[in-house]
Design a protein around this motif. Structure first.
Motif, mmCIF file in Angstrom:
data_model
loop_
_atom_site.group_PDB
_atom_site.id
_atom_site.type_symbol
_atom_site.label_atom_id
_atom_site.label_comp_id
_atom_site.label_asym_id
_atom_site.label_seq_id
_atom_site.Cartn_x
_atom_site.Cartn_y
_atom_site.Cartn_z
ATOM 1 N N TYR A 35 0.699 -1.120 0.103
ATOM 2 C CA TYR A 35 0.083 0.011 0.016
ATOM 3 C C TYR A 35 0.821 1.230 -0.076
ATOM 4 O O TYR A 35 0.454 2.212 -0.378
ATOM 5 C CB TYR A 35 -0.988 0.099 1.117
ATOM 6 N N ASN A 36 2.135 1.243 0.355
ATOM 7 C CA ASN A 36 2.735 2.481 0.747
ATOM 8 C C ASN A 36 4.219 2.674 0.026
ATOM 9 O O ASN A 36 4.734 3.727 -0.096
ATOM 10 C CB ASN A 36 2.989 2.772 2.046
ATOM 11 N N HIS A 37 4.627 1.534 -0.473
ATOM 12 C CA HIS A 37 5.872 1.343 -1.329
ATOM 13 C C HIS A 37 5.540 0.253 -2.516
ATOM 14 O O HIS A 37 6.300 -0.739 -2.577
ATOM 15 C CB HIS A 37 7.111 0.822 -0.241
ATOM 16 N N ARG A 38 4.516 0.669 -3.336
ATOM 17 C CA ARG A 38 4.341 -0.362 -4.032
ATOM 18 C C ARG A 38 5.515 -0.774 -5.233
ATOM 19 O O ARG A 38 5.751 -1.865 -5.477
ATOM 20 C CB ARG A 38 3.111 0.109 -5.085
ATOM 21 N N GLU A 39 6.421 0.313 -5.474
ATOM 22 C CA GLU A 39 7.465 -0.298 -6.500
ATOM 23 C C GLU A 39 8.441 -1.374 -5.631
ATOM 24 O O GLU A 39 8.805 -2.162 -6.196
ATOM 25 C CB GLU A 39 8.228 1.210 -6.854
ATOM 26 N N TRP A 40 8.812 -1.068 -4.200
ATOM 27 C CA TRP A 40 9.496 -2.108 -3.472
ATOM 28 C C TRP A 40 8.705 -3.410 -3.768
ATOM 29 O O TRP A 40 9.475 -4.579 -3.825
ATOM 30 C CB TRP A 40 9.749 -1.528 -2.318
ATOM 31 N N PHE A 41 7.164 -3.322 -3.331
ATOM 32 C CA PHE A 41 6.779 -4.454 -3.122
ATOM 33 C C PHE A 41 6.929 -5.315 -4.525
ATOM 34 O O PHE A 41 6.962 -6.626 -4.456
ATOM 35 C CB PHE A 41 5.247 -4.403 -2.907
ATOM 36 N N ASN A 42 6.464 -4.717 -5.504
ATOM 37 C CA ASN A 42 6.561 -5.175 -7.054
ATOM 38 C C ASN A 42 7.820 -5.859 -7.185
ATOM 39 O O ASN A 42 7.741 -6.825 -7.747
ATOM 40 C CB ASN A 42 6.100 -4.225 -7.994
ATOM 41 N N GLU A 43 8.948 -5.142 -7.109
ATOM 42 C CA GLU A 43 10.256 -5.896 -7.204
ATOM 43 C C GLU A 43 10.674 -6.978 -6.415
ATOM 44 O O GLU A 43 11.003 -7.917 -6.975
ATOM 45 C CB GLU A 43 11.330 -4.725 -7.151
ATOM 46 N N TRP A 44 10.095 -6.728 -5.190
ATOM 47 C CA TRP A 44 10.490 -8.057 -4.214
ATOM 48 C C TRP A 44 9.668 -9.182 -4.670
ATOM 49 O O TRP A 44 10.004 -10.483 -4.573
ATOM 50 C CB TRP A 44 9.978 -7.672 -2.750
ATOM 51 N N TRP A 45 8.218 -9.066 -4.984
ATOM 52 C CA TRP A 45 7.443 -9.958 -5.406
ATOM 53 C C TRP A 45 8.047 -10.633 -6.673
ATOM 54 O O TRP A 45 7.789 -11.984 -6.687
ATOM 55 C CB TRP A 45 5.859 -9.390 -5.619
ATOM 56 N N ASN A 46 8.371 -9.935 -7.760
ATOM 57 C CA ASN A 46 8.534 -10.566 -9.043
ATOM 58 C C ASN A 46 10.119 -11.183 -8.792
ATOM 59 O O ASN A 46 10.460 -12.009 -9.911
ATOM 60 C CB ASN A 46 8.610 -9.378 -9.888
ATOM 61 N N SER A 47 10.843 -11.023 -7.752
ATOM 62 C CA SER A 47 12.023 -11.705 -7.557
ATOM 63 C C SER A 47 12.211 -12.812 -6.414
ATOM 64 O O SER A 47 13.327 -13.098 -6.569
ATOM 65 C CB SER A 47 12.965 -10.567 -7.397
ATOM 66 N N GLY A 48 11.101 -13.165 -6.163
ATOM 67 C CA GLY A 48 11.038 -14.680 -5.400
ATOM 68 C C GLY A 48 10.815 -14.268 -4.072
ATOM 69 O O GLY A 48 10.904 -15.184 -3.144
ATOM 70 N N GLN A 49 10.585 -12.922 -3.498
ATOM 71 C CA GLN A 49 10.203 -12.742 -1.944
ATOM 72 C C GLN A 49 11.222 -13.015 -1.253
ATOM 73 O O GLN A 49 10.734 -13.937 -0.061
ATOM 74 C CB GLN A 49 8.740 -13.370 -1.674
ATOM 75 N N LYS A 50 12.408 -12.681 -1.390
ATOM 76 C CA LYS A 50 13.529 -13.012 -0.080
ATOM 77 C C LYS A 50 13.055 -12.697 1.075
ATOM 78 O O LYS A 50 12.760 -11.460 1.482
ATOM 79 C CB LYS A 50 14.699 -12.407 -0.710
ATOM 80 N N LYS A 51 13.431 -13.558 2.005
ATOM 81 C CA LYS A 51 13.056 -13.441 3.485
ATOM 82 C C LYS A 51 14.360 -14.177 4.218
ATOM 83 O O LYS A 51 14.890 -15.220 3.947
ATOM 84 C CB LYS A 51 11.787 -14.057 3.804
ATOM 85 N N ILE A 52 14.530 -13.252 5.281
ATOM 86 C CA ILE A 52 15.593 -13.838 6.246
ATOM 87 C C ILE A 52 15.006 -13.798 7.563
ATOM 88 O O ILE A 52 14.496 -12.780 7.932
ATOM 89 C CB ILE A 52 16.903 -12.915 5.849
#
Length: 115
Positions: A35-52
């Motif tokens: 909702y607030n950083h859509r560009e970041w979300f989209n890039e993260w989503w499209n690159s595999g949603q890396k989580k640590i």
């Protein structure tokens, strides 16, 4: 882009409880980014949603990291347990930061140990 989830290690939660708290934190912060950083979300989503997943020793350290994330304009969430199973109601268990650029998240979490 990545998301880092920080969990308290002092609560001695079961593995299943930890998994649930990490999932809560991750989803809430992801929606914050959506909702607030859509560009970041989209890039993260499209690159595999890396989580640590990393750990801290207690509530004070966890809240400090959350407040620093918010003050730095990063999407973040803090989880307070409902108290239905292992913990008293309102116990702060986990924080998620991001999805956001790696370097911005690393400034807050780069020195923490993996869970």
């Amino acid at each position: 882009m990545k998301q880092v989830i920080v969990v308290r290690s002092d609560l001695e939660m079961s593995k299943g409880k930890i998994a649930a708290q990490v999932a809560h934190a991750s989803v809430i912060a992801a929606f914050e980014a959506y909702y607030n950083h859509r560009e970041w979300f989209n890039e993260w989503w499209n690159s595999g949603q890396k989580k640590i997943v990393v750990k801290v020793r207690g509530e004070e350290e966890l809240v400090k990291i959350y407040m620093e994330a918010i003050s730095n304009g990063l999407p973040a969430s803090i989880v307070r347990d409902a108290g239905l199973t292992e913990l008293p109601p309102g116990t702060i268990t986990a924080v998620a930061i991001g999805p956001a650029p790696d370097d911005r998240v690393d400034k807050l979490t780069g020195g923490l140990k993996l869970l």
